[in-house]
Scaffold this active site. Structure first.
Site, mmCIF file in Angstrom:
data_model
loop_
_atom_site.group_PDB
_atom_site.id
_atom_site.type_symbol
_atom_site.label_atom_id
_atom_site.label_comp_id
_atom_site.label_asym_id
_atom_site.label_seq_id
_atom_site.Cartn_x
_atom_site.Cartn_y
_atom_site.Cartn_z
ATOM 1 C CG HIS B 74 -42.741 25.676 -17.286
ATOM 2 N ND1 HIS B 74 -42.751 24.392 -17.779
ATOM 3 C CD2 HIS B 74 -41.638 26.273 -17.821
ATOM 4 C CE1 HIS B 74 -41.712 24.209 -18.560
ATOM 5 N NE2 HIS B 74 -41.022 25.328 -18.627
ATOM 6 C CG ASP B 197 -36.196 18.191 -17.847
ATOM 7 O OD1 ASP B 197 -35.535 18.157 -18.895
ATOM 8 O OD2 ASP B 197 -36.082 19.100 -16.992
ATOM 9 C CB SER B 368 -29.144 24.350 -15.310
ATOM 10 O OG SER B 368 -30.129 23.807 -16.170
ATOM 11 C CG HIS B 370 -33.722 21.881 -17.610
ATOM 12 N ND1 HIS B 370 -34.934 21.390 -18.024
ATOM 13 C CD2 HIS B 370 -33.560 23.076 -18.218
ATOM 14 C CE1 HIS B 370 -35.482 22.260 -18.871
ATOM 15 N NE2 HIS B 370 -34.670 23.293 -18.999
ATOM 16 C CG HIS B 392 -37.277 19.443 -22.192
ATOM 17 N ND1 HIS B 392 -36.068 20.081 -22.264
ATOM 18 C CD2 HIS B 392 -38.209 20.403 -22.071
ATOM 19 C CE1 HIS B 392 -36.267 21.383 -22.165
ATOM 20 N NE2 HIS B 392 -37.563 21.609 -22.067
#
Lengths: 557, 557
Positions: B74, B197, B368, B370, B392
Site C-alpha cells: 500500500h 502486522d 487507528s 491497524h 511491523h
C-alpha cells in the site's frame, strides 16, 4: 512592588501553567508575598546539556523582603525540586511543609551543602500556620505520595483554596482519606479563588483506586517463576508499601536497589510512612543469596532515565542485578510526556534479554496520581469559589478546565487561562490580569556550572544540526599574503575523509580572497573574518545544503 | 548467496522488526529473491540533521541479480518511502504495486528525478503476478489508505501470507471490504508462514470503524461557528472523503492547503479514490473569499512537523491561513511515538491563539489503521499457518504476538521474534534462524548530501551536549617558542562573556606547556597536539564538569 489595597489579592504563577512541571505560585496581599511550592521540570529534548529547569524567580529576588515563606503541598520533585537552586537566592526564606516532603527535600539540600542555612518548618494536618497576613490550613488530599495537602490560604482579601496535586481514593494505601469535610467546612465560609490541579482534565470519570495496583502486584508476584522487579519513582511510597505487602503474602523478601530508592525506603519506614515487617528486607548486595522465586526488587528508572536502575539492567550494566530469562519486570508508572521514547527503548531491551515485562497496557500496574474530570468538578462544586483558576497543566488542559467550569455555571470572565508571570488581581467584584512580571525558566546544568546561558544553548542546537567549520589563516599584513594555512578544522558537518573536494574548494576560495587582498590594507581583521565567513557559508550551503557554524580566525603574523 | 534446496524458503526482514517504520522484507527460494515493501522511518531525536532513515540494503545490492521485484502492499511512507533512495542502488528492479501506491510513489520519484529510470507495474485485486519462482496474489484488506493489500506469495516451498498493514472495517469509507473469502480460500490450501502486522497487538478487542470519525466530522462541522480546519496525513484519502462528505451535507466548500495534500487530493480524485462533488472545491489562494462558516480546510501537520501547514498556522507563519478566534481545528491523527512533544506543542499554541482544538481524547476524530488483538487473532486463525511471524512492531509487540500465538496453540518454536537481518529458514518440518546478513539503517540527509556517516552523527551528539573548543598556536620549532596565539575559539561550551577566568587559565596552561618545550624538539606535531588536548580536556572537566570536544591546532611558522 506596589502595596495592594485592602480587599485585593494577587495570584502570580511563576511556573506550572502552560506546562506540567516546576510548580511555583505566588500570592500577594498588601505588601506581603506567600509562595506555594518550588518545583523543577525535566528539560525538553532540544535543551542540550541541561539537567533540570527551574522557575526564574527574579521578581521574588527583587522583592525578597516581602516574601514571607514557601509552603510545600507535597514531596514530588515538580513541587520541591527547585528549592536547592532557589532558596539561596531568597536568603533562605522559611519553608513550611509536611514531614515527608521536608524529609525528601532535606536529602537534596544536604547534597548541595545548603541544609545548614535553611529553615524548615514541619506542619501536620491539624496545624494552622500564621505567616504574616496569611493564615494557612492544610487539608489532606489523596495523591500518589503520602502526606499530600491542599492549602486553605486565608487572607484579609478572602480565602484561596490551592488544591496542590490531588485525586480521590476511597481505599487509599495508607488508609488516610481526602479530608472532604474540612474542605467543605472552610469552603462554606466563602472562597474567593480556587487554584486547581488540571493534569487529567481530559480523562472522563474518576481515576481508579491505588488498590487495583496492589491486586495486580498480588497476582503477578504469586505466579512469577523467578524474581519480580518493580520499577517506579523513588518517591512512590504507596507502591513500595503494596510491593512489601504482596511480597509478605507470598513469602518473598524485598530489596530496594539504587541510591535514591534505598534512601527513601529507609526514611519512609523510619518516619512511619512505610510499614515493613521484621526480616522481610534484604540488602541490595545480598540479593544474590536469595532464591529468585523468593525475591522482589524495588528500583527506579520507570521513565527510562539512563542512569537509573532499570536502564542499567536493560543495558546489562547494573552492579547488582543481571536480567535473566525468568525475571518478571513491572513498570509501575506511565511515561511522562516526552519520555515515551526512552521508556519503550528500555522495555524493548528488557524483553530482548528474555524478561517478561508488564506495563500499563498489559495489566493495571499503574494508576495516575491526578484526579480525572469528575473529581476536578467535584472539588470545584464543593469549594464553589468566586473565581476558578486552573494550574498544573499545559494550555490544552487549562482551556479544557475553563470550558468545563463554564459548563458548570461559572462566567467566562471568572475563570482564567494564565501564563507564567501573569499577575491576576482578584477582589469581590472582578478578576483580571493587570500586569506581567519578569519570569520564565532557568536551565540548570547540575554538573556544576549552574545556569546555562541561552546563547550557549542556541549554539548547541546549531552544532547538533550542522556541526562547525573553523578556518585558520596566518596573514602577513604588510605583504597581504598568506604565510600560514589555510587550515580547516571541522566536526559534525560532513565526513571529512569523503569530502576532500569540498575542503579543497573551500581552501581555494580563501586563497582567492587573499590574492585580491592589497598589501598594507587597513581593512579591520573583524571585517576580513566576516568576508570569509560569508563566502564559506555560501559555498557550504550551495554544495551540501547544510549550514554549519563557520568561524574564521585570521592571525596577523 | 547460496541456492536453497527444494522445499526451503528464507524470510529476511530488512526493516520493520524491532521498530515501527521502514518496512522491507525479503523472501528467498532457490536462487531468487522477492522483496515486499520499501519504506522509510523518521529519525530519532538524537539523529541530528537526519531527515529520513531507510533500510541498509547491502545484502540486496550484493545479490542484485537475484532480486526479481519489489512488491508494494500500500502507499504509506513506511512502505514506499525508501524507493527513491534504494531503487537506483538495485539497478531499478521492477516495482509492482496497487495504483494508489504507485501514484504516490511516482511523486517522490519524479522529485528525485529518477522516475524515468524505474519500472512500475500496477496490479489490481484480481491479478496474479508471476515473478520468477514466486506467484503473488493480492488480497484486499482494510487500512487507513485505500488500495491496501495482503499478499499471498506462492512458492515451490509453500505459500506465505504477508498481511501488510490491516484492520477489519465492516463499514469502510470506500465500501470495499477486506476480502476474507479470498484469504480463507487460499489459506485452506495450506500456508507455510503468516507474516503479520502487530502494531496494535497490545490493544484488546477490535478497532472501531472509520465511520465513527465521519460521524464526529458531521457533528463538528454542523455546529462550528467559523472555519473547520482538519489536519491529517496527506495520504489519508478516507479522511479527505469524509471531510468532503460532511462539508457537502452542511453547505461548506473544501480547500486543500499545502503542496502534498493538494497533489494527493488531485491524484486521488482523478484516479477515482476520492469522490468530489462538482463546485465544492476552492483553491487554497481563494479561501479568503469564502465565508468562514462555509469553509472546511484540509491540511497536514498532524504530527507536529515544523514545516507542515498546521505548525505554520500555530506559529502564525502560514501564507494562506491565519488562525482566528472562531476557528475549529480537528487533529485527525494520533501522535506517532516520538512525536508527542511536537504535536502537543502545536496544539497548545493553537489554543493560545484562541482556536477550539479537537483531538482524540476530546472526541473520536481518529481511529487507528491497524487492527487490535482480536483482529490479529482472527487472521491467524483463518490462515492457520505452520509458522507465525510477527512484524511491523517493536520488540514488545513482537513478543506479545508470540505469547498470543502460543496461547492460541502454536508451539513456542513455531513463532518467531526476529531482528533486522535475521535469516529465518522455513520448511515443512522446522523453522529456525540460520544466519544474519549485513543490514541495519542508513541515515539520509535529504538536503542533498545523501547518507550521513556515523562519525559525523556521533560528533553532532557530542557537540550538542558539550560544545567545542579550538586552540590555535603558532610555534617556532627552532626556538620552541610561541610566536602567535594561543587563541581560543569556542561555541556551545560555556558562555564566553562570563568565562574569562576559565579561558585565561586555559591559555596560561598552554603557555606553560610550551615554556617546557625544548628548542629544536623533534616531537611530532600530532603528539604535541595530543598533549595539549589531554591537558585542556582535564582542565575543562575539572572546572566545569563538562567535556567539550577539544581540537588543538599547532601551526609551525
Amino acid at each position: 512592588m506596589e502595596t495592594l489595597p485592602e480587599g485585593t489579592l494577587r495570584f502570580i504563577p511563576l511556573g506550572g501553567v502552560g506546562e506540567i512541571g516546576k510548580n511555583m505560585y505566588a500570592y500577594q496581599v498588601r505588601d506581603q508575598i506567600l509562595v506555594v511550592d518550588c518545583g523543577l521540570k525535566f528539560p525538553d529534548d532540544d535543551m542540550f546539556g541541561v539537567d533540570v529547569v527551574v522557575p526564574d524567580v527574579r521578581w521574588l529576588i527583587e522583592n525578597k523582603d516581602a516574601v514571607q515563606a514557601i509552603v510545600l503541598t507535597h514531596g514530588h520533585e515538580d513541587h520541591i525540586g527547585g528549592l536547592a537552586h532557589i532558596l539561596p537566592q531568597l536568603d533562605n526564606v522559611p519553608v513550611y511543609g509536611p514531614k515527608l516532603a521536608l524529609g525528601l527535600a532535606k536529602g537534596r539540600l544536604s547534597e548541595r551543602k545548603i541544609l545548614g542555612q535553611v529553615t524548615l518548618r514541619e506542619f501536620g494536618p491539624d496545624d494552622i500556620l500564621s505567616i504574616g497576613h496569611f493564615t494557612v490550613e492544610p487539608i489532606r488530599v489523596s495523591h500518589s505520595i503520602p502526606d499530600s495537602f491542599a492549602l486553605a490560604i486565608r487572607t484579609p482579601a478572602g480565602t484561596m483554596i490551592h488544591t496542590g496535586d490531588f485525586k480521590f481514593d476511597q481505599t487509599p494505601v495508607d488508609g488516610l482519606l481526602f479530608d472532604v469535610a474540612k474542605l467543605a467546612r472552610i469552603s462554606e465560609e466563602g472562597v474567593l479563588g480556587l487554584v486547581s490541579d488540571t493534569t487529567n482534565v481530559e480523562r472522563p470519570g474518576f481515576v481508579p483506586s491505588e488498590q487495583i495496583v496492589g491486586q495486580t502486584f498480588d497476582r503477578i508476584i504469586r505466579e512469577a517463576p523467578g524474581r519480580v522487579i518493580i520499577a517506579s519513582f523513588a518517591s512512590q511510597i504507596h507502591r513500595m508499601q503494596m510491593a512489601v505487602n504482596s511480597a509478605q503474602k507470598f513469602g518473598r523478601k524485598v530489596a530496594a536497589v539504587g541510591r535514591s530508592i534505598q534512601t527513601n525506603f529507609e526514611f519512609a519506614s523510619t518516619a512511619g510512612y512505610l510499614q515493613v515487617p521484621e526480616g522481610i528486607r534484604v540488602r541490595a548486595e545480598d540479593t544474590g543469596s536469595v532464591r529468585a522465586a523468593e525475591l522482589v526488587i524495588l528500583t527506579t528508572g520507570s521513565q527510562g532515565e539512563p542512569l537509573a536502575g532499570l536502564s542499567r539492567m536493560a543495558n546489562d550494566d547494573h552492579r547488582q542485578v543481571r536480567i535473566q530469562e525468568n525475571d518478571t519486570i513491572i513498570l509501575s508508572a506511565s511515561p511522562i510526556p516526552g519520555n515515551e521514547d526512552a521508556v519503550w527503548r528500555v522495555v524493548n531491551r528488557l524483553i530482548e534479554r528474555g524478561a517478561n515485562v508488564i506495563y500499563d497496557t498489559i495489566m493495571p500496574v499503574h494508576v495516575s496520581g491526578h484526579g480525572y474530570s469528575e473529581e476536578l468538578k467535584l472539588v470545584l462544586n464543593i469549594v464553589n469559589p468566586r473565581y476558578a483558576i486552573p494550574v498544573h497543566g499545559e494550555a490544552r488542559m487549562l482551556r479544557r478546565y475553563n470550558i468545563i467550569a463554564q459548563e458548570m455555571g461559572w462566567r467566562k470572565e471568572d475563570t482564567f487561562h494564565l501564563s507564567i508571570g501573569d499577575v491576576l488581581e482578584l477582589n469581590e467584584t472582578e478578576g483580571k490580569v493587570v500586569d506581567r512580571i519578569p519570569s520564565g525558566a532557568v536551565l540548570v546544568d547540575s554538573s556544576g556550572s549552574g545556569a546555562i546561558h541561552e546563547v550557549v544553548l542556541r549554539d548547541r542546537q546549531h552544532l547538533a544540526e550542522d556541526g562547525f567549520v573553523v578556518l585558520v589563516v596566518g596573514l602577513n599584513r604588510e605583504t597581504g599574503e598568506i604565510v600560514s594555512g589555510p587550515e580547516i578544522l571541522s566536526r559534525g558537518f560532513v565526513y571529512m575523509d569523503h569530502s576532500e573536494d569540498l575542503i579543497n574548494d573551500a581552501v581555494a576560495s580563501v586563497r582567492e580572497y587573499f590574492e585580491g587582498f592589497p598589501a598594507g590594507s587597513s581593512r579591520e581583521i573583524d571585517a576580513v573574518q566576516g568576508d570569509l565567513r560569508q563566502s564559506l557559508k555560501k559555498l557550504f550551503e550551495r554544495r551540501t545544503g547544510r549550514r554549519p557554524l563557520v568561524l574564521p580566525l585570521v592571525m596577523e603574523l
